[in-house]
Design a protein around this motif. Sequence first.
Motif, short mmCIF file in Angstrom:
data_model
loop_
_atom_site.label_atom_id
_atom_site.label_comp_id
_atom_site.label_asym_id
_atom_site.label_seq_id
_atom_site.Cartn_x
_atom_site.Cartn_y
_atom_site.Cartn_z
N ARG A 10 0.83 -1.21 0.00
CA ARG A 10 0.00 0.00 0.00
C ARG A 10 0.86 1.25 0.00
O ARG A 10 1.84 1.31 0.74
CB ARG A 10 -0.83 0.06 1.29
CG ARG A 10 -2.14 -0.60 1.20
CD ARG A 10 -2.86 -0.44 2.53
NE ARG A 10 -3.88 -1.46 2.65
CZ ARG A 10 -5.08 -1.37 2.10
NH1 ARG A 10 -5.44 -0.30 1.42
NH2 ARG A 10 -5.96 -2.35 2.25
N TYR A 85 -3.80 -10.08 -3.53
CA TYR A 85 -3.93 -9.43 -2.23
C TYR A 85 -4.82 -10.25 -1.28
O TYR A 85 -4.35 -10.75 -0.25
CB TYR A 85 -4.46 -7.99 -2.42
CG TYR A 85 -4.91 -7.33 -1.15
CD1 TYR A 85 -3.98 -6.97 -0.19
CD2 TYR A 85 -6.26 -7.06 -0.91
CE1 TYR A 85 -4.39 -6.36 1.00
CE2 TYR A 85 -6.68 -6.46 0.27
CZ TYR A 85 -5.74 -6.11 1.21
OH TYR A 85 -6.15 -5.53 2.39
N ASN A 90 -3.43 -12.74 1.83
CA ASN A 90 -4.26 -12.78 3.04
C ASN A 90 -4.97 -14.10 3.31
O ASN A 90 -5.56 -14.28 4.37
CB ASN A 90 -5.25 -11.61 3.02
CG ASN A 90 -4.50 -10.30 3.21
OD1 ASN A 90 -3.42 -10.28 3.83
ND2 ASN A 90 -5.02 -9.22 2.67
N TRP A 94 -0.78 -14.77 5.30
CA TRP A 94 -1.21 -14.21 6.59
C TRP A 94 -1.56 -15.33 7.60
O TRP A 94 -0.99 -15.36 8.71
CB TRP A 94 -2.37 -13.23 6.41
CG TRP A 94 -2.76 -12.57 7.70
CD1 TRP A 94 -3.64 -13.05 8.61
CD2 TRP A 94 -2.23 -11.36 8.23
NE1 TRP A 94 -3.72 -12.20 9.70
CE2 TRP A 94 -2.86 -11.16 9.49
CE3 TRP A 94 -1.30 -10.42 7.79
CZ2 TRP A 94 -2.59 -10.05 10.29
CZ3 TRP A 94 -1.03 -9.31 8.59
CH2 TRP A 94 -1.68 -9.14 9.83
N ASP A 139 7.30 -5.95 3.76
CA ASP A 139 6.25 -6.90 4.13
C ASP A 139 5.91 -8.03 3.14
O ASP A 139 6.31 -8.04 1.99
CB ASP A 139 4.99 -6.15 4.55
CG ASP A 139 4.50 -6.66 5.91
OD1 ASP A 139 5.13 -7.58 6.45
OD2 ASP A 139 3.50 -6.14 6.43
N TYR A 140 5.11 -8.93 3.69
CA TYR A 140 4.87 -10.26 3.12
C TYR A 140 4.18 -10.27 1.76
O TYR A 140 4.21 -11.28 1.07
CB TYR A 140 4.04 -11.08 4.13
CG TYR A 140 2.64 -10.51 4.36
CD1 TYR A 140 2.45 -9.40 5.18
CD2 TYR A 140 1.53 -11.05 3.75
CE1 TYR A 140 1.19 -8.86 5.39
CE2 TYR A 140 0.26 -10.52 3.95
CZ TYR A 140 0.11 -9.43 4.78
OH TYR A 140 -1.14 -8.89 4.97
N GLN A 141 3.55 -9.17 1.38
CA GLN A 141 2.89 -9.15 0.06
C GLN A 141 3.94 -9.16 -1.06
O GLN A 141 3.61 -9.44 -2.20
CB GLN A 141 2.01 -7.89 -0.08
CG GLN A 141 0.92 -7.76 0.97
CD GLN A 141 1.38 -6.94 2.18
OE1 GLN A 141 2.57 -6.72 2.39
NE2 GLN A 141 0.43 -6.51 2.99
N HIS A 163 6.96 -7.13 8.56
CA HIS A 163 6.22 -6.53 9.67
C HIS A 163 5.38 -7.55 10.43
O HIS A 163 4.80 -7.21 11.47
CB HIS A 163 5.32 -5.41 9.14
CG HIS A 163 6.11 -4.24 8.63
ND1 HIS A 163 6.32 -3.10 9.38
CD2 HIS A 163 6.79 -4.05 7.48
CE1 HIS A 163 7.07 -2.26 8.68
NE2 HIS A 163 7.37 -2.81 7.53
N ILE A 164 5.24 -8.75 9.90
CA ILE A 164 4.45 -9.78 10.59
C ILE A 164 5.43 -10.87 11.08
O ILE A 164 6.61 -10.85 10.70
CB ILE A 164 3.34 -10.35 9.69
CG1 ILE A 164 3.93 -11.13 8.49
CG2 ILE A 164 2.44 -9.23 9.18
CD1 ILE A 164 2.86 -11.87 7.66
N ARG A 271 -7.40 -3.80 14.53
CA ARG A 271 -7.99 -4.03 13.23
C ARG A 271 -8.75 -5.36 13.35
O ARG A 271 -8.32 -6.24 14.10
CB ARG A 271 -6.83 -4.21 12.23
CG ARG A 271 -7.04 -3.71 10.86
CD ARG A 271 -5.73 -3.74 10.07
NE ARG A 271 -4.81 -4.80 10.41
CZ ARG A 271 -4.96 -6.07 10.07
NH1 ARG A 271 -5.97 -6.46 9.35
NH2 ARG A 271 -4.06 -6.97 10.44
N ARG A 309 -10.25 -5.97 5.54
CA ARG A 309 -10.25 -7.15 4.66
C ARG A 309 -11.61 -7.84 4.62
O ARG A 309 -11.70 -9.07 4.69
CB ARG A 309 -9.18 -8.14 5.13
CG ARG A 309 -7.81 -7.51 5.19
CD ARG A 309 -6.74 -8.46 5.61
NE ARG A 309 -5.50 -7.72 5.88
CZ ARG A 309 -4.47 -8.18 6.55
NH1 ARG A 309 -4.49 -9.41 7.02
NH2 ARG A 309 -3.40 -7.45 6.75
C1 G6P Z 1 -0.50 -5.38 8.90
C2 G6P Z 1 0.51 -5.67 7.81
C3 G6P Z 1 0.58 -4.55 6.78
C4 G6P Z 1 -0.81 -4.20 6.32
C5 G6P Z 1 -1.72 -3.86 7.49
C6 G6P Z 1 -3.15 -3.52 7.08
O1 G6P Z 1 -0.03 -4.40 9.74
O2 G6P Z 1 1.78 -5.92 8.36
O3 G6P Z 1 1.38 -4.94 5.69
O4 G6P Z 1 -0.76 -3.12 5.41
O5 G6P Z 1 -1.75 -4.98 8.36
O6 G6P Z 1 -3.69 -4.54 6.30
P1 G6P Z 1 -4.20 -4.29 4.81
O7 G6P Z 1 -4.47 -5.65 4.28
O8 G6P Z 1 -5.42 -3.44 4.95
O9 G6P Z 1 -3.11 -3.57 4.05
#
Ligand code: G6P
Length: 471
Positions: A10, A85, A90, A94, A139-141, A163-164, A271, A309
């Motif tokens: 993002r 995504y 996810n 994830w 990050d993982y994406q 970050h995860i 979240r 999500r």
């Molecule tokens: C976590 C992940 C981020 C992600 C965020 C929000 O913090 O480490 O990479 O951007 O969640 O999730 P989203 O799927 O909305 O980007």
Amino acid sequence: MSKTIIVSNRLPVKITEKDGEYVLNPSEGGLATGLGSIYRQGYNIWIGWPGIDVSEEAQPQIREQLQTLNLMPVYLTQEEINNYYEGFSNEVLWPVFHYMSVYARYEQVYWDFYYQVNSKFRDVVLQVAEPGDVIWIHDYQLLLLPGMIRSEAPDVAIGYFQHIPFPSYELFRLIPWRCELLEGMLGADLLGFHTFDDSHHFLNAVTRLLPVNASANVVMVNDRAVIAETFPMGIDNQKFEQLSHDPEVLRQMESLKESFQQTHLVLSIDRLDYSKGIIQRLQAFELFLQLYPEYVEKVILYMIVVPSRDSVPQYRELRDAIDMLAGGINARFRTINWHPINYFYRSFPIETLAALYNFADVGLVTPMRDGMNLVSKEYVASRKNNDGVLILSEMAGASKELIDALIVNPNNIGAIARALHEALNMPEAEQQRRMKQMRQVVGKFNISHWVKLFMARLQEVKQMQQSMLAR
Ligand code: G6P
């Protein structure tokens, strides 16, 4: 002149669309703030997805608007959003990386699109990357991106930060494309993780799955030394300290004081995610009310769940389960003047969150798994009078630093209920002692410290590689 290119799924901007008109708002997230000092300077740039499906006619205009902010878009089609995504990122990475592998759906089409979209990011990066540039991928994406860039631009410096969590080898090995993922990551020169365990799990997976030589935290990939290290991410603590004195925040705190006279507030902010342990937290709060009925009418769980999500099925199911459980607890325990849970399924402006952080007697943060968890640090940074108690899951990366919190196993409902009782009865002096220690940690190891440390280490690694080659 060399530049720094930040890449993440993002962009640090929120774009909304109404009747064909697009509005851009800079994101207030921690990473956006921390990296602001980098990407806004000179020719530096941040590459990423704008977060919505932008119509083809509008794409050039948005590209121009983004350019003025040093941002560069990677536009994704709806099919790419669904499979790269929502799908691979996810519904495969994830859940497995958060130790919930039963939720994973190993669909070939998800993988195909993950590969395709990582290639799309590579093409955009290569449009702007020049020799001598530094590329920092997040990050993982984007696990394949370091390797994809390395094959085309062998000399650039590439950093990657996850970050995860990185899961134990026993979980990671379940993924059908496990070797490709690791090979992609090893395109980086420096790989950063929040905790020692995460970097250890990564190195363990590498040595067990790939034919590479590794010693301690150095992996040799075709004569290139790749380093994996721990960089616990911090927050912009000054921003939260300043917010504690902001007139709007003080006004909102006054109104909280009026609404909750004689009532303790326990704060929970997440979240919407099954990794956050929201169901177990509600069960623990219910048990607390059962075990300590003297707290009926004396305590409120103020629970904010930020929608997230919601096109992934498990997230919708979780939302319904939370609605039912919170509703059930309120129905069971409420009195004429009081109900135990104030539950909000929406986001709030930062001033409201700051007022709550300042006002709440207890911060209750009990994820099942969390790479770091910045909410726990934001609560601590906001406690300008050094009072209040943080209850923190041992499964959050932050628990390795915030050791003066009441640390709990988030699966142990009884332990959370007892920790709530302990927190609400903790003598002021002990609250002060613990909070001061935690505020020192959060103040010192803040986001700008994290950014500087990672960037400096990446330079060092690059120099070390060059001197190894010269030998
Ligand atoms: C976590 C992940 C981020 C992600 C965020 C929000 O913090 O480490 O990479 O951007 O969640 O999730 P989203 O799927 O909305 O980007």
